[in-house]
Scaffold this active site. Sequence first.
Site, PDB file in Angstrom:
ATOM      1  CD  GLU A 182      -1.968  -4.246  -1.794  1.00 44.57           C
ATOM      2  OE1 GLU A 182      -0.976  -4.675  -1.542  1.00 44.57           O
ATOM      3  OE2 GLU A 182      -3.151  -4.535  -1.927  1.00 44.57           O
ATOM      4  CD  GLU A 374      -0.307  -4.359   2.634  1.00 49.97           C
ATOM      5  OE1 GLU A 374       0.171  -5.293   2.098  1.00 49.97           O
ATOM      6  OE2 GLU A 374      -1.436  -3.468   2.509  1.00 49.97           O
TER       7      GLU A 374
END
Length: 477
Positions: A182, A374
């Site tokens: 991320e 995710e």
Amino acid sequence: MKILWGGATAASQYEGGFEEKKGLDTQDCRPYLPRTSNATEETRLLTKEKIEEAKKTNSNQYYPFRNGTKGYEHLEEDIEYLEELGLDIYRFSISWARLFPNGIDEAPSPEGVAYYDKVFELLVKKKIKIFLTLNHYALPINLVECYGGWKGRECIKYFLRFVHFVFERWGELVDYWLPFNEINAGYFSPFNGVGLLKGEDGYNLSEVFQALHHQFVASAKTIRLAKQMKLKGKFGSMIACFCYYPLTSNPEDNLKLLFEEQMNQWYCMDVLSKGEYPYYSSKFFESKNITLNITDEDKKVLKENTCDFVSISFYTSSVITVDEAEKTAGNLVVSTKNPYLKASEWGWQIDPVGLRTSLHRVYERYGKPVIVSENGLGARDVLTEEYKIHDSYRIDYMKAYYEQAQLALLDGVPLEAFIAWGIIDIVSAGSCEMDKRYGVIYVDADNYGNGSYKRYKKDSFYWYKEFIQRHKAGGIN
């Protein structure tokens, strides 16, 4: 084309084993704070004083990431569960501070090497594909104290030393590589993302974006090194994805959405996937008085070493408006509440259609294979007296999101894998608590580390196992 179905953990949230000669890292310094309106924010905006408190041996704070969910001790058992589920692929990360406790060590820790040798050996034996994250937020605290985290260009050199060892030792075993988790979180969560400490006046944006630039270069140089070493795995980049909607048809809402989406969502991936800074970044930097040191060599390495695939975390969508409106929580961010969506107990709005929309937008923008690295539901699970966990709410969530992922594949989006987050219960990275659980495997521990840490299969375990079996038999479920 079939989707690879998987599960994921992160070293800092799962492993524990802090006493096994592991170095202190940034996540180890985040305390658990009972949930209040600002507890989550306090645990990810750390100051120098809070780091000093975390280093004390007699601190009265509980630091949950030092225990994780004791994966270090339960490794063989946990991988047996992954095999029983029938996972195609497992995403995990390597703790930089477990291999190189100070971040700058000349040689890796033998204990750390032995642990990861075991992880790779077991996964290969079970024939589970490996998706390896090289840096999932956790940065050796010594690099924060010596160089200010990723704002120091020195971090590139030490990261590549770490990466080179990983490549030499386990490089032939990895199917998918991710240099940074991320990466756009470095903008809206600088301590987690780039290891920056909060000053008296908050964060200096020039330092934040310089730190991100150093991660861009480190990612590109990682890919270049892999090419030189002729590694077989594919290399990706990853962003937290939010699927922005305007609250109203007011053109000003849509214009604000455009600018928010550019810098919060697309900026980092534009650099890593296209190999150059996007046109809109110059105006943003000018408006915020941001100055960066970008060398000609940096530009060259970025251009020549872009990612092979694009991966996203997707939990919730975000709503944008220029007007005052009710707010709710999200993945490390705050959003306007969407009146059309239900939300989890933690305020994260549930939007499976937003996932399908985002997969289209990502593929349309980058033209590369996509992976959902995710996705999952953070919820409060109850262990019954019969040691059962009846999480029908999680099954409903998984059904809805997985259906939309498969529809995106049928739409023409080349979705290679879908990876369920926190497949085994882990400490929440957002709120540093155990109450917010994601797994299909329950871990008996509370917010203060009390409990047996025994594992129990949830109802969702059996549902996911059957789902994967059906998928392998017939493709689309």
